[in-house]
Motif scaffolding. Structure first.
Motif, PDB file in Angstrom:
ATOM      1  N   HIS A 168       0.741  -1.127   0.173  1.00 45.52           N
ATOM      2  CA  HIS A 168       0.162   0.144  -0.106  1.00 45.52           C
ATOM      3  C   HIS A 168       0.796   1.146  -0.009  1.00 45.52           C
ATOM      4  CE1 HIS A 168      -3.994  -1.912   0.512  1.00 45.52           C
ATOM      5  NE2 HIS A 168      -3.295  -3.044   1.134  1.00 45.52           N
ATOM      6  N   LYS A 169       1.936   1.134   0.843  1.00 48.43           N
ATOM      7  CA  LYS A 169       2.762   2.475   0.819  1.00 48.43           C
ATOM      8  C   LYS A 169       3.319   2.536  -0.374  1.00 48.43           C
ATOM      9  CE  LYS A 169       6.863   4.355   3.418  1.00 48.43           C
ATOM     10  NZ  LYS A 169       7.919   3.688   4.233  1.00 48.43           N
ATOM     11  N   PHE A 170       3.939   1.727  -1.119  1.00 47.75           N
ATOM     12  CA  PHE A 170       4.511   1.805  -2.466  1.00 47.75           C
ATOM     13  C   PHE A 170       3.626   2.384  -3.723  1.00 47.75           C
ATOM     14  CE2 PHE A 170       5.771  -0.579  -6.502  1.00 47.75           C
ATOM     15  CZ  PHE A 170       6.881   0.165  -6.745  1.00 47.75           C
TER      16      PHE A 170
ATOM     17  N   ALA B  17       0.956   4.118  -2.869  1.00 45.88           N
ATOM     18  CA  ALA B  17       0.373   5.452  -2.534  1.00 45.88           C
ATOM     19  C   ALA B  17       1.832   6.321  -3.070  1.00 45.88           C
ATOM     20  CB  ALA B  17       0.391   5.441  -0.929  1.00 45.88           C
ATOM     21  N   GLU B  18       2.876   6.151  -2.873  1.00 52.26           N
ATOM     22  CA  GLU B  18       4.083   6.981  -3.230  1.00 52.26           C
ATOM     23  C   GLU B  18       3.899   7.247  -4.919  1.00 52.26           C
ATOM     24  OE1 GLU B  18       7.900   6.237  -1.692  1.00 52.26           O
ATOM     25  OE2 GLU B  18       7.096   6.293   0.451  1.00 52.26           O
TER      26      GLU B  18
ATOM     27  N   GLN C 111      13.067  -0.957   1.846  1.00 55.99           N
ATOM     28  CA  GLN C 111      12.166   0.384   2.241  1.00 55.99           C
ATOM     29  C   GLN C 111      10.698  -0.231   2.286  1.00 55.99           C
ATOM     30  OE1 GLN C 111      12.547   3.574  -0.808  1.00 55.99           O
ATOM     31  NE2 GLN C 111      11.079   4.660   0.353  1.00 55.99           N
ATOM     32  N   TYR C 112      10.196  -0.979   1.519  1.00 66.17           N
ATOM     33  CA  TYR C 112       8.782  -1.147   1.566  1.00 66.17           C
ATOM     34  C   TYR C 112       8.129  -2.220   2.409  1.00 66.17           C
ATOM     35  CZ  TYR C 112       8.646   2.853  -1.548  1.00 66.17           C
ATOM     36  OH  TYR C 112       8.600   3.983  -2.226  1.00 66.17           O
TER      37      TYR C 112
END
Length: 73
Positions: free
Chosen positions: A2-4, A6-7, A52-53
Motif C-alpha cells: 500500500h505504501k509503495f 501510494a507513493e 524500504q517497503y
C-alpha cells in the motif's frame, strides 16, 4: 504494498501472489543459498524496494516469487 502504491499516486484494486515453489526441483536450503550467493547477481534495485517497503533485512541474490498488481489513479 500500500505504501509503495501510494507513493506512486495509485490505489490498489487487486493483487495475486504467484509462486513457483511447487513446480521447481528443490535443492537443500543451505546448498541453494550457497549457489545463489556464488552464481547469481545481487538484485540491487529490488533490494532497495524490499528493504524500504517490506522491511527485508538482508540482501537478495535471487527473486523466485512475484505479485500481479492491478492499481488505478
Amino acid at each position: 504494498m500500500h505504501k509503495f502504491l501510494a507513493e506512486l499516486g495509485l490505489e490498489l484494486v487487486w493483487y495475486k501472489y504467484l509462486t513457483s515453489t511447487g513446480s521447481r526441483t528443490s535443492l537443500p536450503g543451505a546448498e541453494f543459498g550457497k549457489f545463489a550467493k556464488e552464481k547469481l547477481p545481487k538484485q540491487l534495485y529490488m533490494n532497495a524496494i524490499l528493504q524500504q517497503y517490506f522491511a527485508q533485512k538482508y540482501q537478495s541474490c535471487y527473486t523466485l516469487d512475484d505479485y500481479v498488481i492491478l492499481a488505478k489513479k
